[in-house]
Design a protein around this motif. Structure first.
Motif, PDB file in Angstrom:
ATOM      1  N   VAL A 259       6.002  48.289  46.983  1.00 11.65           N
ATOM      2  CA  VAL A 259       6.531  48.322  48.345  1.00 11.65           C
ATOM      3  C   VAL A 259       5.529  47.586  49.220  1.00 11.65           C
ATOM      4  CG1 VAL A 259       7.277  49.761  50.270  1.00 11.65           C
ATOM      5  CG2 VAL A 259       7.645  50.543  47.919  1.00 11.65           C
TER       6      VAL A 259
ATOM      7  N   ARG B   7       5.277  46.880  57.823  1.00 10.06           N
ATOM      8  CA  ARG B   7       6.241  47.820  58.362  1.00 10.06           C
ATOM      9  C   ARG B   7       6.787  47.301  59.688  1.00 10.06           C
ATOM     10  NH1 ARG B   7       5.483  49.257  53.972  1.00 10.06           N
ATOM     11  NH2 ARG B   7       5.165  51.376  53.129  1.00 10.06           N
TER      12      ARG B   7
ATOM     13  N   ASN C   3      17.077  57.005  49.424  1.00  8.59           N
ATOM     14  CA  ASN C   3      16.497  57.278  50.747  1.00  8.59           C
ATOM     15  C   ASN C   3      17.440  56.857  51.875  1.00  8.59           C
ATOM     16  OD1 ASN C   3      14.223  58.038  49.338  1.00  8.59           O
ATOM     17  ND2 ASN C   3      13.154  56.100  49.665  1.00  8.59           N
TER      18      ASN C   3
ATOM     19  N   ASP D 243       9.582  61.981  50.886  1.00  5.58           N
ATOM     20  CA  ASP D 243       8.362  61.437  51.479  1.00  5.58           C
ATOM     21  C   ASP D 243       8.544  60.031  52.046  1.00  5.58           C
ATOM     22  OD1 ASP D 243       7.979  63.343  49.327  1.00  5.58           O
ATOM     23  OD2 ASP D 243       5.825  63.062  49.555  1.00  5.58           O
ATOM     24  N   ASN D 244       9.375  59.220  51.375  1.00  2.00           N
ATOM     25  CA  ASN D 244       9.431  57.791  51.708  1.00  2.00           C
ATOM     26  C   ASN D 244      10.530  57.430  52.706  1.00  2.00           C
ATOM     27  OD1 ASN D 244       7.337  57.092  49.780  1.00  2.00           O
ATOM     28  ND2 ASN D 244       8.843  57.543  48.194  1.00  2.00           N
TER      29      ASN D 244
ATOM     30  N   ALA E   1       9.229  56.189  56.110  1.00  2.00           N
ATOM     31  CA  ALA E   1       8.152  55.197  56.048  1.00  2.00           C
ATOM     32  C   ALA E   1       8.566  53.864  55.437  1.00  2.00           C
ATOM     33  CB  ALA E   1       6.976  55.762  55.259  1.00  2.00           C
ATOM     34  N   THR E   2       9.650  53.837  54.660  1.00  2.00           N
ATOM     35  CA  THR E   2      10.027  52.591  53.984  1.00  2.00           C
ATOM     36  C   THR E   2      11.452  52.157  54.277  1.00  2.00           C
ATOM     37  OG1 THR E   2      10.851  53.680  51.970  1.00  2.00           O
ATOM     38  CG2 THR E   2       8.500  53.187  52.072  1.00  2.00           C
TER      39      THR E   2
ATOM     40  N   ASP F  84      15.272  53.160  45.197  1.00  2.00           N
ATOM     41  CA  ASP F  84      14.780  54.416  45.766  1.00  2.00           C
ATOM     42  C   ASP F  84      14.375  55.459  44.732  1.00  2.00           C
ATOM     43  OD1 ASP F  84      14.919  53.771  48.459  1.00  2.00           O
ATOM     44  OD2 ASP F  84      16.990  54.417  48.663  1.00  2.00           O
TER      45      ASP F  84
ATOM     46  N   VAL G 216      11.171  54.515  42.963  1.00  2.00           N
ATOM     47  CA  VAL G 216      10.011  54.632  43.854  1.00  2.00           C
ATOM     48  C   VAL G 216       9.662  56.102  44.043  1.00  2.00           C
ATOM     49  CG1 VAL G 216       9.198  54.239  46.212  1.00  2.00           C
ATOM     50  CG2 VAL G 216      10.452  52.438  45.028  1.00  2.00           C
ATOM     51  N   ASN G 217      10.678  56.942  44.204  1.00  2.00           N
ATOM     52  CA  ASN G 217      10.439  58.369  44.372  1.00  2.00           C
ATOM     53  C   ASN G 217       9.921  59.014  43.085  1.00  2.00           C
ATOM     54  OD1 ASN G 217      11.163  58.392  47.080  1.00  2.00           O
ATOM     55  ND2 ASN G 217      13.334  58.659  46.615  1.00  2.00           N
TER      56      ASN G 217
ATOM     57  N   THR H  76       6.291  58.509  43.290  1.00  2.00           N
ATOM     58  CA  THR H  76       5.742  59.433  44.292  1.00  2.00           C
ATOM     59  C   THR H  76       5.625  60.837  43.706  1.00  2.00           C
ATOM     60  OG1 THR H  76       6.644  58.151  46.140  1.00  2.00           O
ATOM     61  CG2 THR H  76       6.108  60.456  46.570  1.00  2.00           C
TER      62      THR H  76
END
Length: 309
Positions: free
Chosen positions: A11, A15, A234, A257-258, A261-262, A269, A272-273, A276
């Protein structure tokens, strides 16, 4: 039985606040406030300098399980939310495969389930390997897209798309991260081409996704109480809180969590999770977990997979 051998994600550090994205898309100040205050969205990940190839390279660089195993990869599947992810005639997926020693593999895209296509691709990868009967073979599922059009920046009334990528190495069998069951509910009556269909998608979202998760868990011979953690797509916190209420499942056990922020990283997703959850020690040996996603395009798809770590 399909198993996940390893997951690499990337990622970008960049931002962009949702106010800036909303301004680019012509949203009103009130619309943006609803996204921030109600949906709990804040910023999205964006790489202003790199293209899709750079996103995928980042994910592959983080996939340690691929090192030295490139020759075993039979298939590379790019799971897409949108049918077209780069301008014609560019083919960054094949370019990346050639650069990473995967030029011998069969390379193709999977995009029939919109944002749930990552789970469809994972299932297809396992089935292809099993059909060959080659227990030495591997498949690679790539996910991630660029927000290169207005349509690829916004999920109307729901979320903003962000940029990121994941690479998931898959085997036909394995001892860890084994796929126990896959469930998918396809709703051809819901077409996101108009506002009425988008509202219909939102109306059925929580109940249908909850029912799909329940179906996957039941097919695995489990109950929701057995599931240690849910790895979601997400979209926003409110949507997942509604799903959790319907399921009777603790929302603190959904990895959110993401989200703020993303942004919504297309089909990447859940992967990525996964990373995490792995970093937080939420994936425990022998404990089941669920990946879940929903997508809307020419129809809607609600999907869930039950795994054991």
């Amino acid at each position: 039985m399909t198993a996940v051998v390893g997951v690499g994600v990337w990622v970008p550090e960049g931002r962009v606040g949702i106010e800036e994205v909303g301004g680019e898309l012509g949203l009103s100040g009130m619309q943006v406030k609803i996204f921030r205050r109600y949906h709990r969205l804040g910023e999205i990940a964006r790489d202003p300098h790199g293209g899709l190839a750079e996103l995928l390279r980042g994910a592959l660089d983080g996939l340690d399980a691929l090192r030295g195993q490139e020759h075993r990869v039979r298939y590379v599947l790019h799971a897409r939310t949108f049918p077209t992810v780069v301008p014609y005639p560019h083919d960054p997926v094949r370019e990346v495969c050639d650069a990473y020693g995967l030029g011998h593999a069969a390379v193709f895209a999977v995009g029939h389930h919109a944002c749930a296509s990552g789970l469809l691709a994972l299932d297809a990868a396992g089935r292809l390997l099993a059909a060959e009967g080659d227990h030495d073979g591997l498949a690679l599922v790539l996910t991630g897209e660029k927000t290169f059009t207005a349509e690829a920046r916004l999920v109307p009334g729901t979320s903003f798309f962000g940029e990121g990528a994941a690479a998931c190495l898959v085997a036909a069998t394995g001892e860890r991260d084994r796929l126990l069951a896959y469930a998918s509910d396809l709703r051809g009556d819901i077409d996101s081409g108009d506002e009425e269909a988008a509202l219909a998608f939102q109306r059925v979202y929580a109940d249908t996704l909850a029912a799909t998760i329940t179906a996957a868990v039941a097919r695995a011979g489990l109950a929701m109480d057995d599931v240690g953690v849910v790895l979601p797509h997400n979209v926003n916190r409110v949507a997942w809180h509604q799903v959790c209420r319907t399921l009777g499942y603790p929302r603190e056990r959904v990895v959110l969590d993401n989200v703020a922020a993303t942004g919504h990283l297309f089909c990447a997703d859940s992967f990525v999770n996964y990373r995490t959850a792995q970093a937080r020690g939420l994936l425990r040996q022998g404990e089941p977990y669920v990946m879940a996603a929903a997508g809307a395009g020419s129809g809607a798809a609600f999907s869930a997979m039950a795994f054991v770590h």
